[in-house]
Design an enzyme around this catalytic site. Structure first.
Site, mmCIF file in Angstrom:
data_model
loop_
_atom_site.group_PDB
_atom_site.id
_atom_site.type_symbol
_atom_site.label_atom_id
_atom_site.label_comp_id
_atom_site.label_asym_id
_atom_site.label_seq_id
_atom_site.Cartn_x
_atom_site.Cartn_y
_atom_site.Cartn_z
ATOM 1 N N TYR A 68 0.643 -1.356 0.020
ATOM 2 C CA TYR A 68 0.068 0.079 0.073
ATOM 3 C C TYR A 68 1.011 1.263 -0.090
ATOM 4 C CZ TYR A 68 -4.499 -2.314 0.123
ATOM 5 O OH TYR A 68 -5.646 -2.979 -0.374
ATOM 6 N N GLN A 102 -14.624 2.717 -7.890
ATOM 7 C CA GLN A 102 -14.044 1.589 -7.126
ATOM 8 C C GLN A 102 -12.739 2.030 -6.607
ATOM 9 O OE1 GLN A 102 -15.355 -2.482 -9.023
ATOM 10 N NE2 GLN A 102 -15.770 -0.887 -10.577
ATOM 11 N N VAL A 104 -9.543 3.591 -5.276
ATOM 12 C CA VAL A 104 -8.954 4.257 -3.933
ATOM 13 C C VAL A 104 -8.035 5.474 -4.106
ATOM 14 C CG1 VAL A 104 -9.096 2.015 -2.784
ATOM 15 C CG2 VAL A 104 -6.840 2.542 -3.570
ATOM 16 N N HIS A 120 -14.919 1.609 -2.435
ATOM 17 C CA HIS A 120 -13.862 0.752 -1.935
ATOM 18 C C HIS A 120 -12.858 1.545 -0.937
ATOM 19 C CE1 HIS A 120 -14.810 -2.504 -5.093
ATOM 20 N NE2 HIS A 120 -15.402 -2.360 -4.345
ATOM 21 N N CYS A 128 -7.637 2.488 12.414
ATOM 22 C CA CYS A 128 -7.034 1.102 13.356
ATOM 23 C C CYS A 128 -7.770 0.017 13.184
ATOM 24 C CB CYS A 128 -7.119 1.661 14.453
ATOM 25 S SG CYS A 128 -6.913 0.385 16.042
ATOM 26 N N CYS A 153 -5.182 2.792 21.212
ATOM 27 C CA CYS A 153 -5.422 1.173 21.559
ATOM 28 C C CYS A 153 -4.294 0.410 21.075
ATOM 29 C CB CYS A 153 -6.572 0.679 21.112
ATOM 30 S SG CYS A 153 -6.481 0.319 19.303
ATOM 31 N N THR A 191 -13.856 -1.193 -15.870
ATOM 32 C CA THR A 191 -13.822 -2.150 -14.670
ATOM 33 C C THR A 191 -14.206 -3.399 -15.651
ATOM 34 O OG1 THR A 191 -15.119 -2.758 -12.805
ATOM 35 C CG2 THR A 191 -16.297 -1.795 -14.351
ATOM 36 N N ASN A 216 -14.109 0.014 -22.380
ATOM 37 C CA ASN A 216 -13.043 -0.916 -21.909
ATOM 38 C C ASN A 216 -12.606 -1.306 -22.931
ATOM 39 O OD1 ASN A 216 -11.635 -3.022 -20.756
ATOM 40 N ND2 ASN A 216 -13.180 -2.926 -19.002
#
Ligand code: BJW
Ligand code: ZN
Length: 250
Positions: A68, A102, A104, A120, A128, A153, A191, A216
């Site tokens: 990521y 979709q 990110v 998404h 967290c 936490c 997509t 596409n």
């Protein structure tokens, strides 16, 4: 200009309520790798379930974190392409327009799209795994081999994206269902149409009477059911369609 492009331009010009659904292909020409394209896809060397699931993160948080961080760096480095820009122009001229992505990345927003919803999640946000509190990523945390710990936490921090087996953000998904049930045109861009529930949206739109256009380079289950399938790259096709839409008569 081909007949297909002119037909798409005409349908877009006449539509009152336009919904757009985008996937990884719309960002491909910006240099963001797609998920399932065999040779260049992000997952050509990895099992998607391994990288994009809670179980995969629990089993190997370092691998998922580094994946990521690398993608975040790419997203920050690249620019919107003419496909993103054309969709922002479409929003500016259409009576009602909403875009569900979709993806990110934030390339639609950076191209000028305003009414954008992320089905998404977002790669620029973090939370967290235990208490779900938002985590604001520090520069040095990006370079670490392992994800940081939550300040509240001590749980592991993860990207605020939707992994396999997780629910999509309820309010956004509800809005997407409503939008496809009430639109007269759904424009699907880039997509593969294999990940649910997003992949169901075009079928619902059609069932409720909307015209479906798909752009596409490769055929998909969506292109097979679409009223108009425009084979090609969105960065090339969308600007031509929007230009014809704006320039054409009734
Ligand atoms: C170009 C181009 C150019 C190239 N121009 N185009 C019903 C049936 C079966 C399974 C399920 C079902 N309902 C739910 C499931 C399970 C699962 C699922 O769908 N599995 C399938 C794989 C079978 N879905 C889920 O788990 C979802 N959650 C859910 O349903 O919750 C309820 C539930 C919970 C528990 C149990 C059961 C139900 C969550 C799905 C989350 C998906 N997350 C990811 C990762 C996001 C974070 C990240 O980015 O890392 O989202 S997976 C990945 O796939 C990512 C994408 O958004 C998503 C879609 O991929 P996309 O965008 O289509 O990309 P590609 O690469 O597949 O395709 C690119 C396309 O572009 C290609 O067609 C190219 O040809 C094209 N292209 N260049 C235009 N220049
Ligand atoms: Zn926490």
């Amino acid at each position: 200009m081909t007949d297909l492009l002119l037909q798409a331009a005409q349908v877009l010009r006449q539509a009152q309520r336009i919904v757009c659904l985008t996937g990884a292909g719309v960002s491909a020409e910006s240099g963001v790798a797609t998920f399932r394209d065999a040779l260049t896809g992000l997952w050509s060397n990895f099992d998607p379930e391994q990288l994009a699931s809670e179980a995969g993160f629990a089993a190997n948080p370092g691998l998922v974190w580094r994946w990521y961080m690398e993608r975040l760096q790419t997203v920050e480095r690249v620019q919107p392409n003419p496909g993103h820009t054309a969709l922002a122009q479409l929003e500016a001229t259409a009576p009602h327009f909403v875009l569900f992505t979709q993806n990110v990345d934030d390339l639609h927003e950076r191209a000028g799209s305003r009414n954008v919803h992320h089905l998404h999640g977002s790669i620029t946000r973090f939370c967290c795994t235990s208490c779900r509190e938002e985590h604001y990523l520090q520069a040095d945390e990006r370079r670490q081999p392992l994800p940081p710990h939550c300040l509240y936490c001590n749980g592991l921090v993860r990207p605020a994206v939707v992994w396999f087996g997780e629910m999509l953000p309820y309010a956004i998904l509800k809005e997407a269902w409503y939008a496809v049930e009430h639109c007269d045109l759904l424009l699907v861009v880039g997509t593969s149409g294999v990940v649910y529930p997003a992949a169901q949206l075009p079928f619902t739109a059609k069932q409720y009477g909307a015209t479906v256009i798909d752009i596409n380079p490769e055929p998909t289950p969506i292109s097979e059911m679409a009223d108009l399938y425009l084979p090609g790259r969105s960065g090339e096709i969308l600007p031509q369609v929007i230009e014809a839409m704006v320039g054409g008569g009734d």
